[in-house]
Design a protein around this motif. Structure first.
Motif, PDB file in Angstrom:
ATOM      1  N   ARG A   2       0.676  -1.139  -0.042  1.00  0.00           N
ATOM      2  CA  ARG A   2       0.099   0.175   0.123  1.00  0.00           C
ATOM      3  C   ARG A   2       0.782   1.258  -0.036  1.00  0.00           C
ATOM      4  NH1 ARG A   2      -2.501   0.434   6.192  1.00  0.00           N
ATOM      5  NH2 ARG A   2      -0.409  -0.062   7.298  1.00  0.00           N
ATOM      6  N   ILE A   3       0.542   2.235  -0.840  1.00  0.00           N
ATOM      7  CA  ILE A   3       1.297   3.436  -1.084  1.00  0.00           C
ATOM      8  C   ILE A   3       0.462   4.863  -0.778  1.00  0.00           C
ATOM      9  CG2 ILE A   3       2.754   4.593  -2.602  1.00  0.00           C
ATOM     10  CD1 ILE A   3       3.122   2.000  -4.208  1.00  0.00           C
ATOM     11  N   PHE A   4       1.055   5.664  -0.118  1.00  0.00           N
ATOM     12  CA  PHE A   4       0.870   6.859   0.271  1.00  0.00           C
ATOM     13  C   PHE A   4       1.715   7.890  -0.356  1.00  0.00           C
ATOM     14  CE2 PHE A   4      -1.537   9.705   3.618  1.00  0.00           C
ATOM     15  CZ  PHE A   4      -1.435  10.731   2.976  1.00  0.00           C
ATOM     16  N   ASP A   5       1.462   8.383  -1.507  1.00  0.00           N
ATOM     17  CA  ASP A   5       2.466   9.449  -2.114  1.00  0.00           C
ATOM     18  C   ASP A   5       2.336  10.921  -1.459  1.00  0.00           C
ATOM     19  OD1 ASP A   5       4.151  11.046  -3.630  1.00  0.00           O
ATOM     20  OD2 ASP A   5       3.712   9.808  -5.489  1.00  0.00           O
ATOM     21  N   PRO A   6       3.196  11.233  -0.862  1.00  0.00           N
ATOM     22  CA  PRO A   6       3.019  12.348   0.170  1.00  0.00           C
ATOM     23  C   PRO A   6       3.219  13.617  -0.707  1.00  0.00           C
ATOM     24  CG  PRO A   6       5.248  11.424   0.673  1.00  0.00           C
ATOM     25  CD  PRO A   6       4.564  10.646  -0.378  1.00  0.00           C
ATOM     26  N   HIS A   7       3.793  13.714  -1.952  1.00  0.00           N
ATOM     27  CA  HIS A   7       3.899  14.834  -2.903  1.00  0.00           C
ATOM     28  C   HIS A   7       3.980  14.498  -4.313  1.00  0.00           C
ATOM     29  CE1 HIS A   7       6.930  18.465  -3.481  1.00  0.00           C
ATOM     30  NE2 HIS A   7       6.191  18.214  -4.275  1.00  0.00           N
ATOM     31  N   ILE A   8       2.766  14.714  -4.845  1.00  0.00           N
ATOM     32  CA  ILE A   8       2.471  14.529  -6.106  1.00  0.00           C
ATOM     33  C   ILE A   8       1.869  15.849  -6.638  1.00  0.00           C
ATOM     34  CG2 ILE A   8       0.523  13.027  -5.754  1.00  0.00           C
ATOM     35  CD1 ILE A   8       1.640  11.280  -8.138  1.00  0.00           C
ATOM     36  N   HIS A   9       1.883  16.027  -7.949  1.00  0.00           N
ATOM     37  CA  HIS A   9       0.948  17.275  -8.480  1.00  0.00           C
ATOM     38  C   HIS A   9       0.099  16.702  -9.599  1.00  0.00           C
ATOM     39  CE1 HIS A   9       3.456  19.973  -6.467  1.00  0.00           C
ATOM     40  NE2 HIS A   9       4.588  19.442  -6.898  1.00  0.00           N
ATOM     41  N   MET A  10      -1.116  16.197  -9.112  1.00  0.00           N
ATOM     42  CA  MET A  10      -1.999  15.360 -10.119  1.00  0.00           C
ATOM     43  C   MET A  10      -2.657  16.343 -10.870  1.00  0.00           C
ATOM     44  SD  MET A  10      -1.262  12.198  -9.474  1.00  0.00           S
ATOM     45  CE  MET A  10      -2.531  11.600 -10.501  1.00  0.00           C
ATOM     46  N   THR A  11      -2.496  17.515 -10.628  1.00  0.00           N
ATOM     47  CA  THR A  11      -3.575  18.398 -11.552  1.00  0.00           C
ATOM     48  C   THR A  11      -2.631  18.296 -13.045  1.00  0.00           C
ATOM     49  OG1 THR A  11      -4.088  20.060  -9.682  1.00  0.00           O
ATOM     50  CG2 THR A  11      -3.459  20.995 -12.008  1.00  0.00           C
ATOM     51  N   SER A  12      -1.618  17.920 -12.850  1.00  0.00           N
ATOM     52  CA  SER A  12      -0.425  17.969 -14.200  1.00  0.00           C
ATOM     53  C   SER A  12      -0.839  16.478 -14.786  1.00  0.00           C
ATOM     54  CB  SER A  12       0.845  18.112 -13.919  1.00  0.00           C
ATOM     55  OG  SER A  12       0.919  19.429 -13.395  1.00  0.00           O
ATOM     56  N   ARG A  13      -1.378  15.332 -14.084  1.00  0.00           N
ATOM     57  CA  ARG A  13      -1.509  13.938 -14.895  1.00  0.00           C
ATOM     58  C   ARG A  13      -2.751  13.878 -15.068  1.00  0.00           C
ATOM     59  NH1 ARG A  13       3.806  13.257 -14.628  1.00  0.00           N
ATOM     60  NH2 ARG A  13       3.200  11.160 -15.325  1.00  0.00           N
ATOM     61  N   THR A  14      -3.102  12.544 -15.767  1.00  0.00           N
ATOM     62  CA  THR A  14      -4.335  12.130 -16.436  1.00  0.00           C
ATOM     63  C   THR A  14      -4.948  11.296 -15.680  1.00  0.00           C
ATOM     64  OG1 THR A  14      -3.224  10.309 -17.670  1.00  0.00           O
ATOM     65  CG2 THR A  14      -2.897  12.569 -18.640  1.00  0.00           C
ATOM     66  N   THR A  15      -6.173  11.107 -16.020  1.00  0.00           N
ATOM     67  CA  THR A  15      -6.874   9.734 -15.704  1.00  0.00           C
ATOM     68  C   THR A  15      -6.284   8.644 -15.691  1.00  0.00           C
ATOM     69  OG1 THR A  15      -8.393   9.632 -17.225  1.00  0.00           O
ATOM     70  CG2 THR A  15      -9.018  11.104 -15.495  1.00  0.00           C
ATOM     71  N   ALA A 215       6.719  13.447  -6.522  1.00  0.00           N
ATOM     72  CA  ALA A 215       6.582  14.895  -7.030  1.00  0.00           C
ATOM     73  C   ALA A 215       6.269  14.831  -8.303  1.00  0.00           C
ATOM     74  CB  ALA A 215       7.846  15.462  -6.791  1.00  0.00           C
ATOM     75  N   ALA A 216       5.425  14.018  -9.202  1.00  0.00           N
ATOM     76  CA  ALA A 216       5.234  14.031 -10.396  1.00  0.00           C
ATOM     77  C   ALA A 216       4.337  15.010 -10.819  1.00  0.00           C
ATOM     78  CB  ALA A 216       4.191  12.681 -10.963  1.00  0.00           C
ATOM     79  N   ASP A 217       4.985  15.710 -11.787  1.00  0.00           N
ATOM     80  CA  ASP A 217       4.207  17.233 -12.512  1.00  0.00           C
ATOM     81  C   ASP A 217       4.138  17.013 -13.842  1.00  0.00           C
ATOM     82  OD1 ASP A 217       6.985  17.342 -13.175  1.00  0.00           O
ATOM     83  OD2 ASP A 217       7.168  18.801 -11.345  1.00  0.00           O
ATOM     84  N   TRP A 218       4.278  18.283 -14.467  1.00  0.00           N
ATOM     85  CA  TRP A 218       4.231  18.404 -15.813  1.00  0.00           C
ATOM     86  C   TRP A 218       5.431  18.283 -16.559  1.00  0.00           C
ATOM     87  CZ3 TRP A 218       7.970  22.050 -16.149  1.00  0.00           C
ATOM     88  CH2 TRP A 218       7.817  22.986 -15.072  1.00  0.00           C
TER      89      TRP A 218
END
Length: 283
Positions: A2-15, A215-218
Motif C-alpha cells: 500500500r502506498i501513500f504518495d506524500p507529494h505529487i502534482h495530480m493537476t498535471s497528470r491524466t486519469t 513529485a510527479a508533475d508536468w
C-alpha cells in the motif's frame, strides 16, 4: 504493497495515471500547491487553482479509489513576483479547509529576500493554524539552500517534527536528520533521486522520518516510482514491514499531525497506524 504518495502534482497528470497508480497500490496522495510552469499574473488565478485542489481533484482521485489531500501556499518561485504577493492574504481562507493538511510548498527557489519574507510569513501561518509545513529546497546550490532553510525553520518557532524538508539528496540529508525535521525525497526518472540511491540512503540513515514521493508533475516524471522504490527496498533485503513504514505509515504519521487526514472508506488496512490524528468518516 500500500502506498501513500506524500507529494505529487495530480493537476498535471491524466486519469490514466490515476488508474495506473491505483493498480500499483497507491491509495492516498497529498498534492502541494506549486508553480504550474506558466507565470500567473494575479491572485485570482491562485484562488481558482486552490479551489481545484480542494474540490475537483479529490473528486477525480476518488473515482479511482484514491484519497486526495492538499497543501496550500504561495510557492517560492512566484513569491518573487510582486503581482502574486497578495496571495499571502488569501491563504487563511484555505488553511481552514478540511482537506488541507499542511502549508506548502514553501521555502526557496533562488534564495532572494522576497523568498525569505514569504517563507517566514507562511511558517508563521503554519504555527497559527496548527498545520505541518512542506518545504521546497532549491534546485541550485542545494546545500546552502538547505542550511538556510533549517535556520529559518529554527527561528520560526515551529516544531521540527512538524516540518518536512523535501527534494533532499545524499549531500543534504544528514543536516535535516540532525535538525529533527522530516526528510523528503523525490524519485525521478533522470534527475533528483533514483530508487537505488534511495535504498542506500535508507540503509545509512534509517527509516524514521523518511518520506518518499514521486513529485510527479508536468515535467519528465513518473507517478509509479514510489512503487519502484518499494520494490528496490525488497530486493535489497528490507522487509515488507519496512516498506510499509516508508510508503504508508510515515506519511500517515506526518500529515496526521494536521488532524485532518481522512482515510475513511479505504478499508481496514488503512487503519493500522496508532498515534496520528486521522479523521474518521466524512470530510
Amino acid at each position: 504493497m500500500r502506498i501513500f504518495d506524500p507529494h505529487i502534482h495530480m493537476t498535471s497528470r491524466t486519469t490514466d495515471d490515476y488508474r495506473a497508480m491505483a493498480a500499483a497500490g497507491v491509495r492516498a496522495v497529498v498534492e502541494p500547491a506549486f508553480w504550474l510552469g506558466q507565470p500567473r499574473t494575479n491572485p485570482g488565478s491562485f484562488a481558482d487553482y486552490f479551489d481545484s485542489l480542494i474540490g475537483w481533484e479529490p473528486y477525480r482521485a476518488g473515482q479511482f479509489g484514491i484519497r486526495h489531500h492538499a497543501t496550500i501556499a504561495l510557492n517560492p518561485k512566484e513569491a518573487n513576483d510582486p503581482r502574486c504577493r497578495p496571495v499571502l492574504d488569501l491563504l487563511p481562507r484555505y488553511l481552514d479547509k478540511d482537506g488541507v493538511v499542511a502549508v506548502g510548498e514553501i521555502g526557496y527557489d533562488s534564495m532572494t529576500p522576497e523568498e525569505d519574507e514569504a517563507f517566514a510569513a507562511q511558517l508563521a501561518l503554519a504555527v497559527e493554524y496548527e498545520l505541518p509545513a512542506l518545504v521546497h529546497t532549491p534546485h541550485r546550490d542545494k546545500a546552502r539552500g538547505t542550511e538556510r532553510t533549517l535556520a529559518v525553520v529554527a527561528e520560526s518557532g515551529i516544531g521540527p517534527g512538524r516540518v518536512v524538508v523535501d527534494h533532499l539528496n545524499e549531500v543534504t540529508v544528514a543536516a535535516v536528520h540532525d535538525a529533527g525535521c522530516w526528510m523528503g525525497f523525490s524519485i525521478y526518472p533522470e534527475t533528483k533521486m533514483s530508487p537505488p540511491r534511495m535504498v542506500e540512503i535508507l540503509k545509512e540513515h534509517g527509516l524514521d522520518r523518511m518520506l518518499v514521493n514521486s513529485a510527479a508533475d508536468w515535467g519528465h516524471s513518473d507517478p509509479l516510482l514510489t512503487r519502484a522504490t518499494g520494490e528496490a527496498m525488497l530486493a535489497a533485503g528490507f522487509t515488507d514491514d519496512d516498506v510499509d513504514k516508508v510508503l504508508w505509515r510515515n506519511p500517515v504519521e506526518f500529515y496526521g499531525q494536521s488532524g485532518r487526514l481522512d482515510l475513511s472508506d479505504l478499508g481496514p488496512a488503512a487503519d493500522t497506524f496508532e498515534g496520528s490524528s486521522i479523521k474518521r468518516g466524512g470530510s
